[in-house]
Structures are given as structure tokens and as C-alpha cells.
Design a protein around this motif. Structure first.
Motif, short mmCIF file in Angstrom:
data_model
loop_
_atom_site.label_atom_id
_atom_site.label_comp_id
_atom_site.label_asym_id
_atom_site.label_seq_id
_atom_site.Cartn_x
_atom_site.Cartn_y
_atom_site.Cartn_z
N SER A 1 0.94 -1.23 -5.15
CA SER A 1 -0.11 0.01 -5.13
C SER A 1 0.52 1.10 -4.12
O SER A 1 -0.26 1.92 -3.41
N GLN B 1 -0.79 -7.36 8.55
CA GLN B 1 -0.79 -6.68 9.95
C GLN B 1 -1.97 -5.70 9.93
O GLN B 1 -2.38 -5.18 9.04
N THR B 2 -2.37 -5.27 10.87
CA THR B 2 -3.36 -4.15 11.41
C THR B 2 -3.06 -2.78 10.42
O THR B 2 -1.67 -2.60 10.70
N GLY B 3 -3.85 -2.36 9.52
CA GLY B 3 -3.54 -1.29 8.90
C GLY B 3 -2.47 -1.43 7.76
O GLY B 3 -2.07 -0.56 7.11
N SER B 4 -2.43 -2.68 7.14
CA SER B 4 -1.56 -3.03 6.06
C SER B 4 -2.31 -2.94 4.81
O SER B 4 -1.59 -3.17 3.73
N GLY B 5 -3.86 -3.06 4.92
CA GLY B 5 -4.47 -2.96 3.61
C GLY B 5 -5.38 -4.00 3.42
O GLY B 5 -5.73 -4.15 2.19
N LYS B 6 -5.60 -4.95 4.26
CA LYS B 6 -6.39 -6.04 4.08
C LYS B 6 -8.05 -5.69 3.77
O LYS B 6 -8.34 -6.01 2.58
N SER B 7 -8.35 -4.66 4.44
CA SER B 7 -9.82 -4.62 4.18
C SER B 7 -9.94 -3.42 2.94
O SER B 7 -10.95 -3.59 2.35
N TYR B 8 -8.95 -2.88 2.59
CA TYR B 8 -8.83 -1.98 1.27
C TYR B 8 -9.06 -2.93 0.24
O TYR B 8 -9.58 -2.81 -0.73
N ARG C 1 0.77 -1.37 0.12
CA ARG C 1 -0.03 -0.03 0.00
C ARG C 1 0.92 1.28 -0.04
O ARG C 1 1.84 1.14 0.31
N PRO C 2 0.25 2.37 -0.30
CA PRO C 2 0.91 3.78 -0.05
C PRO C 2 1.36 4.05 1.46
O PRO C 2 0.77 3.54 2.15
N TYR D 1 -12.75 1.12 0.02
CA TYR D 1 -13.17 2.47 0.66
C TYR D 1 -13.57 3.38 -0.33
O TYR D 1 -13.12 3.42 -1.50
N1 LIG Z 1 -3.77 -0.24 -2.06
C1 LIG Z 1 -4.09 0.94 -1.21
N2 LIG Z 1 -4.30 2.14 -1.89
C2 LIG Z 1 -4.42 3.14 -1.28
N3 LIG Z 1 -4.74 3.05 0.15
C3 LIG Z 1 -4.69 1.97 0.65
C4 LIG Z 1 -4.43 0.76 0.17
N4 LIG Z 1 -4.17 -0.19 0.92
C5 LIG Z 1 -4.58 0.29 2.32
N5 LIG Z 1 -4.87 1.68 2.10
C6 LIG Z 1 -5.15 2.65 3.05
O1 LIG Z 1 -4.58 2.14 4.41
C7 LIG Z 1 -5.48 2.24 5.54
C8 LIG Z 1 -5.25 1.02 6.02
O2 LIG Z 1 -5.79 -0.04 5.44
P1 LIG Z 1 -6.98 -1.15 5.88
O3 LIG Z 1 -8.02 -0.50 6.70
O4 LIG Z 1 -7.32 -1.86 4.58
O5 LIG Z 1 -6.01 -2.05 6.88
P2 LIG Z 1 -6.25 -3.37 7.44
O6 LIG Z 1 -5.14 -4.20 6.99
O7 LIG Z 1 -7.67 -3.90 6.89
O8 LIG Z 1 -6.48 -3.05 8.96
P3 LIG Z 1 -7.22 -3.59 10.07
O9 LIG Z 1 -6.73 -4.74 10.31
O10 LIG Z 1 -7.10 -2.55 11.05
O11 LIG Z 1 -8.53 -3.61 9.46
C9 LIG Z 1 -6.60 2.60 5.03
O12 LIG Z 1 -6.87 4.09 5.32
C10 LIG Z 1 -6.83 2.45 3.37
O13 LIG Z 1 -7.42 3.51 2.86
#
Ligand SMILES: Nc1ncnc2c1ncn2[C@@H]1O[C@H](COP(=O)(O)OP(=O)(O)OP(=O)(O)O)[C@@H](O)[C@H]1O
Length: 989
Positions: free
Chosen positions: A58, A109-116, A13-14, A121
């Protein structure tokens, strides 16, 4: 059958805003199928290389379109959401149409972009919504002779409990997971599966599921990143085969957003007495074990590997997805930042192992009538067996108890099978059309409420929730009605208008009055905790647009006032969870400015922000379960914790205090996280009505710890004197982590002979380099100590490490005194001093740790009668000045280093003066000698001049140092009086 490996994709991710602010370094690179990761500690080393089926870059190379969609700049290697869907989601769809089960799960890991990647979003929709959308498009374009039936379910696994996200009323303890004895597969009993006929219907249900997740996570104080979300779509295609029979091709599609994969600080958790009972995320580690076992199996190395599917709820439910009848894709989300190196490397290794798993997917195709007939027949058979379930005769010698046990087991199995069959038949009994109708009616009612919310958002003042997980923020709305609006627990009389549950929510928690376009909030009953913009609410306060409101310890909202949308100056336009948490931390005495901080300091700060809400949660549980314990986040120097070297900088730890006897413990982050998990579990059991919680034996109680010696404080001796072969003999002040003086320590560090004899007075080192290659010995003497607090009379001891020591050296424990005489000596010998050892003398120090013995006794019965809440209040009253500054920059040790250097120089100066005096005496003696001996005079004059000149230089240095030291003292005095300076503060939480 299709024998196929799990497909693995990685995506980077960025940088997020925090990473940009602190100038994070990019450690991931991707080239074709190869992904590399660079260890930021060893930038000259070759990066580690991995290859995967898909590598999605990305991180950069994208443009944000007007609608917010991120698209690739032409020619860049950026992978957009669409691109990821085209590879992964489309494959899932194609396979579903063929009748294969499919699974897609996101790890990281948390915040690494799984949900993205999974959900997305805004208009950057992820794989799940696009797949659903495309599924219905494909159905529309499909064969008109085929009937398509789609159902949707959404569940969450948290603390090994299953919660139906499409249902508002989940049973206590969660839904049960059972194994279908015939098929061997696990399923969730009573999970709601809704029939859906369009993408819009799935979208609405997802919103509903997300809202339920948010409410549950807030009420339970659960960290959503520790929950796994599983969306299951069943896709049936019913058509007629050549023989004219109806056949059903079924595919189950599992879309899994896994919990954050970060481990607790392993050192902390492994040291914990209670590690057996605890597992920060049992499902996630079980998943790791299943993946490892499957990887071993398919590498062919080990033949007999037992795959431990049964170890957790998640692995039970994903049994088919891993090594079973499914086409499976795993997407590993990577953080690009140097600070996450360890975790990201862990993720890459995990993904690498997952590549090796082989699945055996088969097309699920069955004649429909036959299936129903079989189920009916089997049920009849099972029912007739039910009453007479008897084990096969085991011979005359069989124990009747054993026979009874076997009979029960068989009965249980039959019952489970009946239930499983019944569920399946019920589902088949109601026609899909009826189910769809029922779902649409439900949705219509929901849709009206959703439309109403949308409409009111732009007109009426309201509170909107904030959650740690950005996906769960902005999901709950409470509109402020004209007049008085009460907020509190639902068991209050009269019931509140906004009912909240969870920790630290009082019956009458707060009241919001709305008059003349203005909303005012005031506290409810005494002790109800509300914070506005991080500040505790004590009286009526007018809410302004974008104010942050925290009820209890977890219900965080932002107030919006469309009638007067003017926020106070300096309010950012976008308020997120981080902002609100930083604000709270600031008011607790932790300043969070990040300019000019080192990496260690930034990590410490992030850990503080992470731990503060957890600590306040644990404090609230301690109050509710009346555990007489209080917790506080503190910063302590690495040297004070580990006894040697100050390289580690500041460490964030949690101090637990027994309010009944004042005993304290310091817990490393990992241990605290471990305990917090168990404490949450205990509290959940309490909420579920388990009365044993209040009687838990102390050995199993996560709040209990056997008494251990308490670190009273530390004192540092810098060893520069040794590099000049000078001795050090001083009274050192012992200070605690807040810099408060707790006593004194008398130590002596002397260069000596191998037998420990002091060196000759005349032995003098001009330049430390002279010591290189020569033998050297020094003696550490701990003479005595004095401490101020009577409670430490139960016993005192000191321990320390010197360079290259693996273990601590400790003095004996001296009891029944506040001025113990330790009389400790130790001779340390270097056969030939090397550069490292000399470096240690010149730069290093010995940290002496003074410990006090604690006993698990309570002398004061009066305290026993008080509640934890009362005790905490009393303690806060007794220590109003808790907001003491804590240094994170190691500035205190800077000062003692300076003082030490001054001592060394003074000593060198004294010695030189002595020497000079002797030279002068000698010179005058020589002057009276006969002429033939006087030829030595020029030589002595020369020596004397050298001694004098170096003495003068020293004099100047001493003066400079003295002035610097005075300056430092002045500065510190100023800072502590006006509270300026220092990056981090602390207080009781
Ligand atoms: N490929 C991507 N391009 C742009 N933004 C991204 C990308 N992946 C993640 N992000 C941004 O990074 C942040 C964290 O991503 P996300 O919520 O998906 O993490 P997560 O791994 O699902 O965390 P959690 O375990 O807390 O659910 C978000 O604000 C999301 O918009």
C-alpha cells in the motif's frame, strides 16, 4: 476440529509527510508472496527475504478519490482497504458464521499503520468497521429461523491494567482479570458487553470508546501508542436442532490493535540498575514469548515447552487466539522508510515466527437448556461446598497452618468459579431483547449529545483536542460559553466549568472570557502552566482562530472560532500534534529546521521531539512527588559519550540533576524511557492512593541513582601530528556539552622509541605514507588539569580510548584539589603501521574525558526544606541564560581540528626552518673546504632549494589556515551574540 496455522499478512504504508520532507529511501519491496527488506547501510548486499500468507503493498500506486478514498491505479499492485478486508475480514466473518472463535491482531511499530488497517481513517474504513458492517448485512440475509445475537465490548490494556472503554467509571487499578477454573480461560470481571442490533450501533459505541480512551490517555499522561485496544464481538446463532432442542453456536471475535512494538534503545535499558523491575511493555514482550514458545512447540523441536500465557494481561486474554481454540490472523504493519530499518526487520521476524503457530479451532455448539441446567446444578454444589471447604486429610503430621492455607486456596477457587458462573447466568437471564432495549435507550441519550456537538461545531468557538495518536485527535470538544469560563481541577471550589485532571493542572488553572465574538485566555492561580502557540501564558491573551493551547503538560487543544475564522498569517490549515510539539520545542531553544541535515542529525531531532514532552512530564511528576530532581534533554557529541571517534555525531541524552546537591547524571534514551515508565507507574500508584509511594526505598526508586562520576567536559587532540612524527604538547580547553569552558587539560602526545624515548630531532617525515609497514610508537602523557568549579574537588580523573582500544584507560583519581597532577604515561606500539592506523593518525582524534567524583550528600539543610517546585524555580532564576546554543553539526570539533592542523604545520615549518638553517650553515662550511670536497656543493644547493620551496608552501598554508581560523572565531562570536546559526538549541525544560 480444524488444526491450522496462524495466517500472517504484512502491509507496507506510504511515506508520511516527514519522510517525504527528508527524502526517505524505500527499503521494502513486495513481489507475490515475497517481501524483501534492504539494509540501507549495505545497499549492495542481497535484501533479506520473507514469505507470508498475504503481502499487501500500500506504499504507492493509488489515487485519492474526491471523498478521500484511496483506490488502486489500474494495473498497480496497490492494496486498498477493501482488498485487505476481502482477504482477511471476510475470512473472519465466514468462520464466525461457522461457529469458530476468530482473532485478528495488528502488530508493528508506532505509526506503521496498525490503526489504519484495523480501524481506518475517514472513509478509508479498516477491517473492524467493515467486518461489523458486513456481519449485520449477512445477518439480514441469513436464515429467518435462526436468532442472531451480537454483543460488543471494547477494552484497553495499559500498564497491565484493564480499562473498560465503554464505561466512564473504571475502578482504580483497573478491572480484574480472573481465570475461570473450569474452562481455564481468563476473562475480565465486570466488563460491559452491550447488545447491538445494527452496524450503526457498533459505530456509535466505537466513537464512545475512542472518546473515553482519549480522555483517559490525556488525564493519565499515557502515551496511547503503549496501550493495546481489544474489541470483542460475541456472535451467537440460536436455532433448533433435529431433535427440536435449542442450540447455540457461539463465536468470539477478538480484534486487537496492539501497542507500538518499538523497543527502547536496548543498550540503554540493559545498563540500567533497575531493569529487573521494569519492562517497557510487559504485555507486548510476553506476547513475543508466547509466540516463540508456540513456534517452538509446533516446529516439533522441543517437546516440553511451557507457554507463558500467565505472564501478562494481554496474553491471558488472548490465550485462545494463540495456540488455542481460534482461527487467527496477524497483520504486521511495515514502515517503508530507511530510518526504521531495525524496527521493520524486527517486525518481519516477529511475523515470521507467528507463522509457525498452530491453533486448534473447534466449532462452539451447545444445546442451550443443557448449559443453563449444568450451570445451575454446579452453582448449587459449589455453594454447599463453600462453608466446608476442607482439604483432603493430609495425614496426621500435617501442619495446621498448611491445612488453613489449602482451605483458603480451595475457597478462593470455588468463589472464582461461582463468580464466573454467575456472570454467565446473569447474562443468560436477561433476554437479548431486553439488553438491546437497554442499550438503545443509553445510545439515544448519547446520540443527542453527539448531534448537539456536530451542530455547535460550525457555530460556536471551541477547543478541540490534539493527541499524539491521530486516531485520538479531534475527539474532545469544549465549547466556549459567553462570559467567563473557568478551567481547572475538579476538586476546586467552586468547581471549574471545564474540569481537567492530570499532571500540572492547577485547581484554578485558567479562565477564558468570551465577549463580542472574542475569546481571551488568562492564567489562573500562580504557577499554573499554560502555553499559547508554544509560548508560556503570563497575562491575558486574545485567542485567534487555530491557536494552539496547552494546559498543564498534556492537555493540548486547537482553538476554533467560526465567528472570526481568520487565522494569523503563516498558520497551516491543518494543525497536528507534530506541528504543536515542534512549536514548543522551538520555544525551548531547539530549532527544528530540517534542510541540509544528515541522517544522524534528523534522528537526533526526532528523538528530541519525542523526548521533550516526556521530560516535561517526568519533571511534573518529580514536582508532585517532591523528588528534588529535574530533567533536561541535552545533545552531546558521540565522542564525548563514548570516548573515541566522532563518527556517531550528536547523541540525545537526558540529564538528571539532584537539586539538593547539584549532582548530575547522563541517561541514554533507552535508560530514560525505562525510568519514565517506572516513574509513570509510581505516579499511578500514588494517584491510586498507595501511601508506600512516598516511602519507597531508594534502591527501588526510579528517581534515585547512586552517585556516579560526572562528565565535566571533554578535550580533543587530533593526531595529524603523529602522521608526521611530530609531537603535540598543548594546553587544551575542556568544554562541556554546551561548549562552555570548564577547565584545562595539559597533555602531550609524542612519537617515541619503544622505550618511550623522544625521537631524534632530525627524524622527519615528509609524507605520512613513509610510515607504512614500519614500527611506530607514541606516548600519551596526561600531565595535569585545572578546573574552575569548587564542587569538583572531591576527586578528578581523566579517561580516554585510542584506536582499537576496547576499554577506557583511566588516570588515578586525584582528590582534594582543583589542579590535579595526573602524571599519566602510556606507550602505544604498532609493530608495522598499516593503512587503517595511518588513517587514524591522519583523521582521528583522542577524546579525553574529564570526570568529577560526586557524593550522595546534602550539606545545605535550607535546601532540604524547599519543595521541588521552589528549587526548580530558583534554579531557573539563577540560570536565566539557559538558552545556550548547542551544536549538532560538530562544528566545534571542526574548529579544533583546524587549530590542530595549524599547529602541525607550524611545527613542520619550524623544523624545516631549523633544517634549512643547518643546511645553510653546512653550505657555508663546505665553501671553505678544499676543492676535492667541493663537488658536493651542487647537491647541497639542491637540498637547500627543496627545503626552501617546501617551506614557502608551508608558509602560505599557515597563513591561509590562520585566516580561516580567525573567520571561524568571528562567525562563532557573531552567532552566539545574535543567536543565529546552529541547528539545535537547548534549555532547561
Ligand atoms: N495503508 C495505508 N495507506 C495510507 N495511509 C496509511 C496507511 N497505513 C497508514 N497510513 C497513515 O500513516 C499514519 C500512521 O498510521 P497509524 O495511525 O495507523 O499507525 P499505528 O501503527 O496505528 O500507530 P500507533 O501505534 O501510534 O497507533 C496515519 O496517518 C495513516 O493515515
Amino acid at each position: 476440529m480444524s488444526d491450522q496455522g496462524v495466517k500472517v499478512a504484512v502491509r507496507c504504508r506510504p511515506f508520511n509527510q516527514r519522510e517525504k520532507d527528508r527524502g526517505a529511501k524505500l527499503i521494502i519491496d513486495m513481489n507475490g508472496a515475497m517481501t524483501t527488506i534492504q539494509n540501507p547501510e549495505t545497499p549492495n548486499e542481497e535484501p533479506k527475504k520473507f514469505t507470508f500468507d498475504f503481502s499487501y503493498w500500500s506504499h504507492d500506486g493509488f489515487n485519492e478519490k474526491d471523498d478521500g478514498y484511496l483506490e488502486a491505479v489500474p494495473g498497480s499492485k496497490y492494496s486498498s482497504q477493501r482488498r485487505v478486508f476481502d482477504d482477511l475480514g471476510q475470512g473472519v466473518l465466514d468462520n464466525a458464521f461457522k461457529g469458530f472463535n476468530c482473532s485478528l491482531f495488528a502488530y508493528g511499530q508506532t505509526g506503521s499503520g496498525k490503526s489504519y488497517s484495523m480501524v481506518g481513517y475517514g472513509c478509508n474504513k479498516g477491517i473492524v468497521p467493515i467486518t461489523c458492517d458486513e456481519l449485520f448485512k449477512a445477518i439480514e440475509a441469513g436464515d429467518p429461523a435462526t436468532k442472531y445475537e451480537v454483543t460488543f465490548s471494547m477494552l484497553e490494556i495499559y500498564n497491565e491494567q484493564v480499562r473498560d472503554l465503554l464505561s466512564k467509571d473504571n475502578p482504580k487499578g483497573g478491572l480484574q482479570v480472573r481465570q475461570n477454573p473450569k474452562l481455564g480461560l481468563f476473562y475480565v470481571v465486570g466488563l460491559k458487553k452491550v447488545a447491538v442490533g445494527s452496524y450503526a450501533e457498533i459505530d456509535k459505541r466505537t466513537q464512545e470508546g475512542t472518546a473515553n480512551r482519549t480522555v483517559a490517555s490525556t488525564n493519565m499522561n499515557a502515551t496511547s501508542s503503549r496501550a493495546h485496544t481489544v474489541v470483542t464481538i460475541t456472535f451467537d446463532q440460536i436455532s433448533k436442532n433435529e431433535a427440536g432442542e435449542e442450540t447455540k453456536k457461539s463465536s468470539v471475535i477478538n480484534l486487537v490493535d496492539l501497542a507500538g512494538s518499538e523497543r527502547a534503545d536496548s543498550t540503554g535499558a540493559t545498563g540500567d540498575r533497575l531493569k529487573e523491575g521494569a519492562n517497557i511493555n510487559k504485555s507486548l514482550s510476553a506476547l513475543g514469548n508466547v509466540i516463540s514458545a508456540l513456534a517452538d512447540l509446533s516446529s516439533g523441536g522441543k517437546k516440553k515447552v511451557m507457554v507463558p500465557y500467565r505472564d501478562s494481561v494481554l496474553t491471558k486474554l488472548l490465550q485462545n487466539a494463540l495456540g488455542g481454540n481460534s482461527k487467527t490472523v496477524m497483520i504486521a504493519a511495515l514502515s517503508p522508510a530507511d530510518i526504521n530499518y531495525d524496527e521493520t526487520l524486527g517486525t518481519l521476524r516477529y511475523a515470521d515466527r507467528a507463522k509457525k503457530i498452530k491453533n486448534k479451532a473447534v466449532v462452539n455448539e451447545n444445546p442451550l437448556d443443557k448449559l443453563i441446567r449444568e450451570l445451575r446444578e454446579e452453582n448449587e454444589k459449589l455453594k454447599s461446598q463453600m462453608g466446608g471447604a476442607m482439604p483432603v486429610a493430609g495425614g496426621a503430621g500435617m501442619d495446621p497452618g498448611e491445612i488453613e492455607r489449602m482451605r483458603k486456596e480451595m475457597e478462593e477457587e470455588i468463589r472464582a468459579q461461582l463468580l464466573a458462573n454467575q456472570e454467565q447466568m446473569n447474562e443468560m437471564d436477561e433476554s437479548f431483547e431486553d439488553k438491546l432495549k437497554r442499550n438503545r435507550e443509553e445510545q439515544e441519550a448519547m446520540g443527542a449529545a453527539q448531534a448537539n456537538t456536530q451542530d455547535r461545531k460550525s457555530k460556536d468557538p471551541h477547543l478541540v483536542n490534539l493527541n499524539e495518536d491521530p486516531m485520538l485527535s479531534g475527539v474532545i470538544f469544549h465549547f466556549v460559553e459567553p462570559g467567563e469560563m473557568t478551567i481547572g481541577r475538579k476538586d476546586a471550589t467552586p468547581p471549574p466549568m471545564i474540569a481537567l485532571t492530570g499532571l500540572s493542572i492547577s485547581k484554578q488553572h485558567a479562565v477564558i472570557t468570551f465577549e463580542n465574538s472574542e475569546a481571551t485566555v488568562k492564567p489562573g492561580e500562580q504557577g499554573a502552566k499554560t502555553k499559547i502557540n508554544g509560548v508560556p501564558l503570563t497575562g491575558p491573551t486574545t485567542l485567534q482562530h487555530l491557536d494552539r493551547v496547552l494546559f498543564g503538560s498534556n492537555h493540548m487543544y486547537v482553538f476554533h472560532n467560526p465567528l472570526n475564522p481568520k487565522a494569523p498569517e503563516n498558520t497551516p490549515t491543518k494543525i497536528d500534534w507534530d506541528f504543536a510539539q515542534k512549536e514548543i520545542a522551538k520555544h525551548k531553544g531547539f530549532d527544528t529546521a530540517s534542510a541540509g541535515m544528515s541522517k544522524e542529525q534528523i534522528i537526533a531531532q526526532e528523538q528530541i521531539l519525542e523526548l521533550l514532552p516526556m521530560v516535561s512530564e517526568v519533571n511534573a511528576i518529580s514536582e508532585e512527588l517532591n523528588k528534588h530532581r529535574t530533567f533536561e534533554v541535552i545533545l552531546i557529541s558521540g565522542a564525548a559519550m563514548e570516548g573515541y571517534g566522532s563518527k556517531k555525531g550528536a547523541k540525545v541524552v537526558v540529564k538528571m540533576k539532584n537539586l539538593l546537591n547539584g549532582n548530575t547524571w547522563l541517561w541514554e534514551r533507552g535508560k530514560f524511557m525505562n525510568r519514565r515508565y517506572m516513574i509513570q507507574e509510581l505516579y499511578q500508584r500514588h494517584l491510586d492512593g498507595d501511601e508506600d509511594v512516598m516511602k519507597i526505598p531508594k534502591e527501588e526508586d526510579p528517581f534515585w541513582e547512586p552517585p556516579e562520576d560526572v562528565l565535566i567536559g571533554t578535550a580533543n587532540v587530533f593526531l595529524q601530528s603523529l602522521s608526521y612524527a611530530l609531537d603535540f604538547d598543548d594546553k587544551l580547553s575542556v568544554t562541556d556539552y554546551k561548549g562552555v569552558e570548564e577547565g584545562n587539560l595539559y597533555v602531550n602526545i609524542t612519537p617515541c622509541s619503544d622505550k618511550g624515548k623522544p625521537l631524534d630531532e632530525d627524524f622527519f617525515v615528509e609524507d605520512p605514507q613513509e610510515l607504512l609497514g614500519k614500527p611506530f610508537h607514541y606516548k600519551v602523557t596526561i600531565k595535569s588539569a585545572e578546573v574552575n568549579k569548587a564542587k569538583y574537588s572531591k576527586g578528578l580523573h581523566v579517561r580516554y580510548k585510542v584506536y582499537q582500544d576496547e576499554d577506557f584507560t583511566s588516570t588515578p583519581v586525584i582528590k582534594a584539589t582543583l589542579s590535579p597532577e595526573f602524571k599519566h604515561h602510556r606507550i602505544i606500539t604498532y609493530p608495522a603501521v598499516n593503512e587503517d592506523q595511518l588513517g587514524y593518525f591522519e583523521q582521528g582524534c583522542i577524546t579525553f574525558q574529564l570526570f568529577g567524583v560526586q557524593e550522595d550528600s546534602v550539606n545545605d539543610n535550607r535546601l532540604m526544606k524547599m519543595t521541588t517546585k521552589e528549587l526548580r524555580q530558583m534554579e531557573q532564576l539563577q540560570n536565566p541564560g539557559m538558552q545556550r546554543r548547542q551544536t549538532i553539526s560538530g562544528e566545534a570539533s571542526e574548529e579544533s581540528k583546524l587549530r590542530n592542523e595549524l599547529e602541525v604545520l607550524k611545527k613542520k615549518f619550524e623544523r624545516l626552518e631549523k633544517k634549512e638553517k643547518r643546511i645553510q650553515d653546512l653550505c657555508s662550511e663546505w665553501k671553505g673546504k678544499p676543492v676535492e670536497e667541493q663537488q658536493f656543493e651542487p647537491f647541497w644547493r639542491h637540498v637547500s632549494a627543496v627545503a626552501n620551496s617546501s617551506g614557502n608552501k608551508l608558509k602560505t598554508r599557515v597563513e591561509i589556515l590562520n585566516t580561516m581560523l580567525k573567520g571561524q572565531k568571528l562567525m562563532r562570536a557573531k552567532q552566539s551574540s545574535d543567536g543565529s546559526g546552529g541547528n539545535v538549541r537547548t534549555t532547561c525544560v
